[in-house]
Write a protein that holds these residues in place. Structure first.
Motif, PDB file in Angstrom:
ATOM      1  N   GLU A  10       0.836  -1.207   0.000  1.00 19.33           N
ATOM      2  CA  GLU A  10       0.000   0.000   0.000  1.00 19.33           C
ATOM      3  C   GLU A  10       0.871   1.258   0.000  1.00 19.33           C
ATOM      4  O   GLU A  10       0.504   2.275  -0.609  1.00 19.33           O
ATOM      5  CB  GLU A  10      -0.936   0.000   1.216  1.00 19.33           C
ATOM      6  CG  GLU A  10      -1.993  -1.095   1.206  1.00 19.33           C
ATOM      7  CD  GLU A  10      -2.973  -0.951   0.042  1.00 19.33           C
ATOM      8  OE1 GLU A  10      -2.955   0.098  -0.638  1.00 19.33           O
ATOM      9  OE2 GLU A  10      -3.759  -1.886  -0.195  1.00 19.33           O
ATOM     10  N   LEU A  14       0.584   4.136  -2.706  1.00 18.11           N
ATOM     11  CA  LEU A  14       0.325   5.518  -2.301  1.00 18.11           C
ATOM     12  C   LEU A  14       1.386   6.451  -2.871  1.00 18.11           C
ATOM     13  O   LEU A  14       1.101   7.595  -3.245  1.00 18.11           O
ATOM     14  CB  LEU A  14       0.293   5.616  -0.775  1.00 18.11           C
ATOM     15  CG  LEU A  14      -0.098   6.979  -0.176  1.00 18.11           C
ATOM     16  CD1 LEU A  14      -1.493   7.379  -0.633  1.00 18.11           C
ATOM     17  CD2 LEU A  14      -0.026   6.932   1.342  1.00 18.11           C
ATOM     18  N   TYR A  20      -1.923  12.025  -3.963  1.00 17.82           N
ATOM     19  CA  TYR A  20      -0.872  12.252  -2.973  1.00 17.82           C
ATOM     20  C   TYR A  20       0.080  13.348  -3.456  1.00 17.82           C
ATOM     21  O   TYR A  20       0.349  14.317  -2.740  1.00 17.82           O
ATOM     22  CB  TYR A  20      -0.111  10.949  -2.724  1.00 17.82           C
ATOM     23  CG  TYR A  20       1.173  11.119  -1.950  1.00 17.82           C
ATOM     24  CD1 TYR A  20       1.164  11.276  -0.571  1.00 17.82           C
ATOM     25  CD2 TYR A  20       2.400  11.134  -2.614  1.00 17.82           C
ATOM     26  CE1 TYR A  20       2.342  11.441   0.136  1.00 17.82           C
ATOM     27  CE2 TYR A  20       3.587  11.289  -1.920  1.00 17.82           C
ATOM     28  CZ  TYR A  20       3.557  11.445  -0.549  1.00 17.82           C
ATOM     29  OH  TYR A  20       4.721  11.606   0.149  1.00 17.82           O
ATOM     30  N   LEU A  60      -4.523  13.498   0.717  1.00 18.23           N
ATOM     31  CA  LEU A  60      -4.323  12.177   1.313  1.00 18.23           C
ATOM     32  C   LEU A  60      -5.649  11.465   1.538  1.00 18.23           C
ATOM     33  O   LEU A  60      -5.738  10.239   1.396  1.00 18.23           O
ATOM     34  CB  LEU A  60      -3.566  12.329   2.633  1.00 18.23           C
ATOM     35  CG  LEU A  60      -2.088  12.720   2.501  1.00 18.23           C
ATOM     36  CD1 LEU A  60      -1.532  13.143   3.847  1.00 18.23           C
ATOM     37  CD2 LEU A  60      -1.280  11.557   1.938  1.00 18.23           C
ATOM     38  N   THR A  64      -6.142   7.742   0.027  1.00 20.65           N
ATOM     39  CA  THR A  64      -6.368   6.564   0.881  1.00 20.65           C
ATOM     40  C   THR A  64      -7.780   6.007   0.716  1.00 20.65           C
ATOM     41  O   THR A  64      -7.997   4.800   0.849  1.00 20.65           O
ATOM     42  CB  THR A  64      -6.118   6.910   2.348  1.00 20.65           C
ATOM     43  OG1 THR A  64      -6.957   8.023   2.739  1.00 20.65           O
ATOM     44  CG2 THR A  64      -4.665   7.285   2.588  1.00 20.65           C
ATOM     45  N   HIS A  65      -8.738   6.883   0.418  1.00 18.32           N
ATOM     46  CA  HIS A  65     -10.097   6.380   0.199  1.00 18.32           C
ATOM     47  C   HIS A  65     -10.142   5.480  -1.033  1.00 18.32           C
ATOM     48  O   HIS A  65     -10.743   4.390  -1.003  1.00 18.32           O
ATOM     49  CB  HIS A  65     -11.069   7.542   0.027  1.00 18.32           C
ATOM     50  CG  HIS A  65     -12.457   7.106  -0.344  1.00 18.32           C
ATOM     51  ND1 HIS A  65     -12.879   7.030  -1.662  1.00 18.32           N
ATOM     52  CD2 HIS A  65     -13.499   6.686   0.416  1.00 18.32           C
ATOM     53  CE1 HIS A  65     -14.124   6.603  -1.692  1.00 18.32           C
ATOM     54  NE2 HIS A  65     -14.536   6.389  -0.444  1.00 18.32           N
ATOM     55  N   THR A  68      -8.337   2.172  -0.185  1.00 20.63           N
ATOM     56  CA  THR A  68      -9.054   1.291   0.737  1.00 20.63           C
ATOM     57  C   THR A  68     -10.254   0.637   0.076  1.00 20.63           C
ATOM     58  O   THR A  68     -10.567  -0.536   0.331  1.00 20.63           O
ATOM     59  CB  THR A  68      -9.509   2.081   1.972  1.00 20.63           C
ATOM     60  OG1 THR A  68      -8.375   2.718   2.559  1.00 20.63           O
ATOM     61  CG2 THR A  68     -10.164   1.171   2.996  1.00 20.63           C
ATOM     62  N   MET A  94      -3.545  -0.364   5.835  1.00 20.49           N
ATOM     63  CA  MET A  94      -3.688   0.984   5.293  1.00 20.49           C
ATOM     64  C   MET A  94      -3.230   2.060   6.275  1.00 20.49           C
ATOM     65  O   MET A  94      -3.026   3.218   5.881  1.00 20.49           O
ATOM     66  CB  MET A  94      -5.150   1.239   4.902  1.00 20.49           C
ATOM     67  CG  MET A  94      -5.567   0.622   3.579  1.00 20.49           C
ATOM     68  SD  MET A  94      -4.546   1.186   2.176  1.00 20.49           S
ATOM     69  CE  MET A  94      -4.726   2.941   2.304  1.00 20.49           C
ATOM     70  N   SER A  97      -0.361   4.713   5.991  1.00 19.85           N
ATOM     71  CA  SER A  97      -0.495   6.091   5.490  1.00 19.85           C
ATOM     72  C   SER A  97      -0.226   7.120   6.587  1.00 19.85           C
ATOM     73  O   SER A  97       0.079   8.282   6.260  1.00 19.85           O
ATOM     74  CB  SER A  97      -1.902   6.304   4.913  1.00 19.85           C
ATOM     75  OG  SER A  97      -2.893   6.092   5.904  1.00 19.85           O
ATOM     76  N   ALA A 141      -5.646  11.407   6.141  1.00 20.58           N
ATOM     77  CA  ALA A 141      -5.368  10.092   5.567  1.00 20.58           C
ATOM     78  C   ALA A 141      -6.207   9.001   6.222  1.00 20.58           C
ATOM     79  O   ALA A 141      -6.780   8.132   5.541  1.00 20.58           O
ATOM     80  CB  ALA A 141      -3.881   9.771   5.708  1.00 20.58           C
ATOM     81  N   VAL A 145      -9.254   6.320   4.958  1.00 16.70           N
ATOM     82  CA  VAL A 145      -9.285   4.863   5.178  1.00 16.70           C
ATOM     83  C   VAL A 145     -10.622   4.454   5.773  1.00 16.70           C
ATOM     84  O   VAL A 145     -11.252   3.471   5.338  1.00 16.70           O
ATOM     85  CB  VAL A 145      -8.128   4.436   6.092  1.00 16.70           C
ATOM     86  CG1 VAL A 145      -8.240   2.945   6.422  1.00 16.70           C
ATOM     87  CG2 VAL A 145      -6.784   4.737   5.436  1.00 16.70           C
TER      88      VAL A 145
END
Length: 476
Positions: A10, A14, A20, A60, A64-65, A68, A94, A97, A141, A145
């Protein structure tokens, strides 16, 4: 080992996320742009960095969304069910992050500072304010998630960002009565109510750490339900106590005595150069060189025996009582142009104010700004001094571009100043030296010997009897 392996994967994904990099570059650019025109102070730099960290947090969150929720999009959930790593383990992975967000926030913070070189912030450095910049990005972040586990739809991430932005803007509109909880909940700590005044930034940092821990425990709930509940309650309680403490430590009543503790004459750092006293606020001594560049070209043309006005830095509030009784003052603030035209404008404004203080038209010491200085010979002398203190001052006075600050006068005074500029410099300087005390009298004709024919104003009867003059009256 499986969780660590997932976390490494991950982290690599990322690292290649456009959200990012977009958030990191945009936050750096904004942090520099907001500070580009003004000389930085640690307080303004921390505020700008805090606002730019919100932009990084948003980038972020989106990154991350999407990461995930990928195993629940496009009918991928059937495949992930057969894998040995379930949703709980993937959620834990996750959380890699969080350190990435902290490191990115630190890089953006330091990068913004280096991009402003050679200008270095002045004022008092607050390490807690810098630490806040490192906590805001991981909060964004982890929220990404959490939302990705519950709402994996691609639209859920941007909608969450819009909802959080609306909530933050709503905090700014909330009233401050009875206590300023809205400011305490705002992620970026507000500047101190006065320069040098203590700020409860440590409590604000604990509040943000509590929020971060609370969001992390929501992510880890499926892996460790009982422990997560205990930690969640403790984190929310700690955040609530921190908000209460930082609102309680803000002063309810601000008096001039309290202001003077931080910006009054007793705390100023005064230095003398070329017969001019420069009094700066604590930790602002580095700006004296900028003030000297504006003042000394003007002060050099004052008669040798004349008392030079003091340059005094003030905060948001100002006591009209001068540092030394009988010595005129010119004030400057905690704002100064950093580069190009902004720096030139700051120098010109201070030079003009210094001329006004030198000839007795220092409106900062008068209760009536924008008074009428028409017909007064000291107005003409001030314009002549202002022209001498700038490389192109003569041409700018002739064009009417260079003017005395915050006083009213007309074309007759400008024409008289141009006549003085046409005379030999030594003749005018010698005359001013011999008639300076007379020149400071608003009703004098001190420059008549140089051909100035202006008729000074006559003081109204009310003024001659010691009664207050009307608003916008004659400068006295």
């Amino acid at each position: 080992m499986a969780t660590v392996a997932l976390a490494r994967a991950e982290a690599r994904r990322l690292w290649h996320s456009p959200f990012y990099w977009g958030g990191a570059l945009l936050s750096t650019a904004l942090g520099v742009a907001w500070a580009w025109t003004r000389m930085p102070t640690w307080a303004t730099f921390a505020e700008n960095s805090g606002m730019s960290s919100l932009v990084l947090a948003m980038g972020l969150l989106l990154a991350t969304h999407l990461a995930t929720g990928r195993d629940q999009r496009a009918d991928a959930e059937e495949s992930t069910r057969t894998m040995p790593s379930g949703p709980a383990r993937r959620g834990l992975a996750m959380l890699v992050s969080v350190p990435i967000a902290v490191l990115t926030g630190a890089t953006v913070h330091v990068g913004s500072l280096l991009l402003l070189l050679p200008a270095w912030p002045v004022g008092e450095f607050d390490p807690w304010a810098s630490a806040v910049v490192l906590v805001i990005p991981p909060i964004g972040a982890v929220i990404g998630v959490l939302v990705g586990r519950v709402l994996p739809s691609p639209a859920a991430g941007p909608l969450t960002g819009v909802a959080l932005s609306t909530l933050l803007i709503a905090l700014l509109a909330l009233p401050d009565y009875p206590q300023n909880y809205a400011s305490a909940l705002w992620p970026v700590p507000e500047p101190a109510w006065e320069i040098g005044a203590p700020r409860p930034v440590g409590w604000h940092l604990l509040y943000l750490v509590g929020v971060l821990i609370a969001v992390i425990t929501a992510v880890t709930w499926r892996a460790w339900p009982k422990a997560s509940v205990v930690v969640l309650v403790a984190a929310l309680a700690g955040a609530g106590v921190s908000v209460e403490r930082q609102t309680a430590e803000s002063p309810a009543i601000i008096s001039m005595d309290l202001v003077n503790e931080y910006t009054g004459p007793a705390v100023l750092s005064c230095r003398t150069y070329q017969q001019v006293d420069y009094c700066s606020l604590p930790h602002f001594e580095g700006w004296i060189k900028n003030w000297r560049e504006a003042v000394e070209p003007v002060a050099a043309h004052l008669p040798a025996a004349v008392q030079r006005p003091t340059v005094r830095q003030i905060g948001s509030s100002y006591d009209l009582k001068p540092i030394t009784p009988g010595v005129p003052e010119v004030i400057t603030t905690e704002s100064w142009g950093r580069i190009g035209g902004w720096a030139t404008d700051s120098r010109m404004r201070l030079a003009a104010d210094y001329v006004g203080a030198s000839v007795g038209l220092n409106t900062a010491m008068h209760p009536d700004p924008y008074c009428d200085a028409a017909g007064q010979h000291r107005t003409v002398a001030g314009l002549w001094l202002l022209a001498q203190g700038m490389p192109d001052g003569g041409a700018r006075v002739r064009s009417g571009e260079l003017r005395m600050p915050r006083v009213r006068y007309g074309q007759a005074e400008l024409d008289a100043a141009v006549d003085l500029l046409d005379r030999p410099y030594a003749e005018v300087a010698d005359h001013l030296a011999r008639h300076w005390a007379e020149l400071l009298d608003p009703s004098s004709r001190a420059l008549a010997g140089l051909g100035v024919t202006l008729t000074p104003p006559t003081a109204p009867a009310a003024e001659s009897q010691g009664e207050p003059r009307a608003e916008g009256g004659v400068c006295r």
